[in-house]
Scaffold this active site. Structure first.
Site, PDB file in Angstrom:
ATOM      1  N   ASN A 151      94.233 -44.803  -8.490  1.00  0.00           N
ATOM      2  CA  ASN A 151      95.155 -45.028  -9.592  1.00  0.00           C
ATOM      3  C   ASN A 151      95.854 -46.386  -9.537  1.00  0.00           C
ATOM      4  OD1 ASN A 151      96.074 -43.232  -7.370  1.00  0.00           O
ATOM      5  ND2 ASN A 151      98.083 -43.722  -8.184  1.00  0.00           N
ATOM      6  N   CYS A 324     109.270 -48.509  -6.057  1.00  0.00           N
ATOM      7  CA  CYS A 324     110.539 -48.483  -5.342  1.00  0.00           C
ATOM      8  C   CYS A 324     111.259 -47.179  -5.605  1.00  0.00           C
ATOM      9  CB  CYS A 324     111.397 -49.603  -5.865  1.00  0.00           C
ATOM     10  SG  CYS A 324     111.791 -50.793  -4.646  1.00  0.00           S
TER      11      CYS A 324
HETATM   12  C1  LIG Z   1      98.481 -39.174 -12.336  1.00  0.00           C
HETATM   13  C2  LIG Z   1      97.700 -38.793 -11.134  1.00  0.00           C
HETATM   14  C3  LIG Z   1      97.912 -37.558 -10.496  1.00  0.00           C
HETATM   15  C4  LIG Z   1      98.991 -36.608 -10.931  1.00  0.00           C
HETATM   16  O1  LIG Z   1      98.713 -36.017 -12.160  1.00  0.00           O
HETATM   17  P1  LIG Z   1      99.898 -35.296 -12.971  1.00  0.00           P
HETATM   18  O2  LIG Z   1      99.218 -34.600 -14.081  1.00  0.00           O
HETATM   19  O3  LIG Z   1     100.794 -36.394 -13.445  1.00  0.00           O
HETATM   20  O4  LIG Z   1     100.573 -34.372 -12.030  1.00  0.00           O
HETATM   21  C5  LIG Z   1      97.136 -37.246  -9.417  1.00  0.00           C
HETATM   22  N1  LIG Z   1      96.180 -38.082  -8.979  1.00  0.00           N
HETATM   23  C6  LIG Z   1      95.936 -39.264  -9.566  1.00  0.00           C
HETATM   24  C7  LIG Z   1      94.862 -40.140  -9.049  1.00  0.00           C
HETATM   25  C8  LIG Z   1      96.695 -39.667 -10.658  1.00  0.00           C
HETATM   26  O5  LIG Z   1      96.469 -40.839 -11.224  1.00  0.00           O
END
Ligand SMILES: *Cc1c(COP(=O)(O)O)cnc(C)c1O
Length: 395
Positions: A151, A324
């Site tokens: 991400n 942060c």
């Molecule tokens: C956003 C994200 C999550 C969490 O997903 P939510 O639906 O916001 O709880 C988990 N893993 C990755 C790689 C993400 O980008």
């Protein structure tokens, strides 16, 4: 100009998904667990959505469990595999240093419960080596968990190879595919995975809804106790409007995937080429094996937070790796894992594109980031030290 370049954080609900949400809320308000007609009509919609999502992932309908999103799906997959492993004396959990906190924090908790957690390195390109996974697997291994796409830096992991390896070694394999589903082709059969987490708001669906794929026969224990929903694995009345809107958003994403990826690749190339002209910077993560939407840079001599605030004043929504949160000044674990030192990791910027972004916007992004980086550097005592040779440049 107003530019949204934070699609890895969340995306805007599509018009169609918003419509489906409202229509479902109005028309199918019955509780899917109720035996009367209103309930059964809702139940039909629920199972239709399950079938569609399963088909889009190459799964069977009974292998799809609706959850509140990516975090819950990750938590449930990991805990289920860990506890099932423990019953057989298997307490080793293998993952990578760059996972989302939904995975890492769950592993940390399990470590406190007595599990042995091994976090594999990812090298400077931000990609785990399948050989390292292979070497880490032993008879005590309960689970391997490797994300599909990161991400923060967008790198794509060799998940299909890892899946095949785990299958051959009889080890459960989970992949957090939250950044991948709806953006790149994802098929659970090709991945040989036992669990896969997805989240609707990362592919223009609503927030607070997602799904967990769990292969038939793989252990799955509930995190939430209560009713018998989701075949006793996830209690709580299903959020049918959200599930229906997620299904619609995924259909739209998959239908437009090829075209969107082509648009974003062009924008990504342009953005990377433009930002690379800034002195003393570096792209984070592999140049090729990354999501078409992700552009992540470190700029030496600046603070990511100041950069974000000044970009926001210019109408740009971006993100910094060095989250942060709760006042901690820890730089991103992902940037540290790819070998960025603390100071450099603090000067990070993540721009994540969507197919609606334009070339004109990319040019504005390049001009704005160039200007703000130079402005911040001119004010920075660290930058002066670097220029005067009192400190060595790293980038
Ligand atoms: C956003 C994200 C999550 C969490 O997903 P939510 O639906 O916001 O709880 C988990 N893993 C990755 C790689 C993400 O980008």
């Amino acid at each position: 100009m107003k530019i949204y370049a934070d699609h890895a954080a969340t995306t805007k609900l599509t018009e169609r998904a918003a419509q489906v949400y409202l229509e479902t809320a109005r028309e199918f308000y019955g509780n899917p667990s109720s035996l009367h007609t209103a309930g059964q009509r809702a139940k039909e919609v629920l199972e239709d959505c399950r079938g569609q999502i399963a088909a889009m992932l190459g799964a069977a309908p009974r292998e799809i469990y609706f959850t509140s999103g990516g975090s819950e799906s990750d938590n449930q997959a990991i805990r289920s595999a860990a506890y099932a492993g423990k019953k057989k004396g298997k307490t080793k959990l293998i993952s990578t240093a760059i996972e989302h906190h939904a995975v890492l924090h769950t592993l940390e908790k399990l470590e406190k419960e007595g599990f042995k957690v091994v976090l594999l390195p990812v090298g400077t390109q931000g990609i785990v080596d399948v050989k390292d996974v292979e070497a880490a697997i032993d008879d005590s291994t309960a689970l391997v968990s490797v994300m599909f796409a990161n991400n923060e830096i967008g790198t794509l992991q060799p998940v299909a190879e890892i899946g095949a390896l785990c299958r051959a070694r009889g080890v459960l394999f989970h992949t957090d595919a939250v950044q991948a589903v709806g953006h790149v082709p994802v098929n659970v059969k090709e991945l040989s995975c036992d669990y896969l987490a997805l989240s609707a708001h990362k592919f223009s669906g609503p927030k607070g809804v997602g799904a967990l794929y769990c292969r038939t026969g793989a252990p799955l224990s509930p995190l939430i106790e209560g009713g018998a929903q989701e075949r006793n694995r996830r209690a709580g009345t299903e959020d049918l409007p959200a599930i229906a809107a997620m299904t619609e958003a995924l259909k739209e994403s998959i239908a437009g995937m090829g075209a969107a990826a082509a648009v974003m690749r062009r924008l990504q190339d342009r953005l990377i080429e433009g930002l690379e002209k800034i002195p003393h910077c570096a792209l984070n993560g592999d140049r090729v094996r990354r999501l078409p939407s992700n552009v992540s840079f470190c700029f030496e001599g600046i603070e990511g937070e100041s950069l974000l605030l000044l970009l926001d004043e210019k109408g740009i929504c971006a993100s910094s790796g060095s989250a942060c949160t709760s006042g901690s000044l820890d730089p991103s674990h992902v940037l540290l894992a790819i070998g960025r030192v603390h100071d450099v990791a603090h000067g990070s910027l993540r721009l994540t594109l969507g197919a609606e972004n334009t070339e004109e916007e990319v040019d504005y992004l390049i001009a704005s980031v160039t200007e703000v980086v130079s402005y911040l550097r001119n004010m920075s005592p660290v930058w002066r030290d670097l220029l005067e040779g009192k400190r060595q440049f790293i980038l």
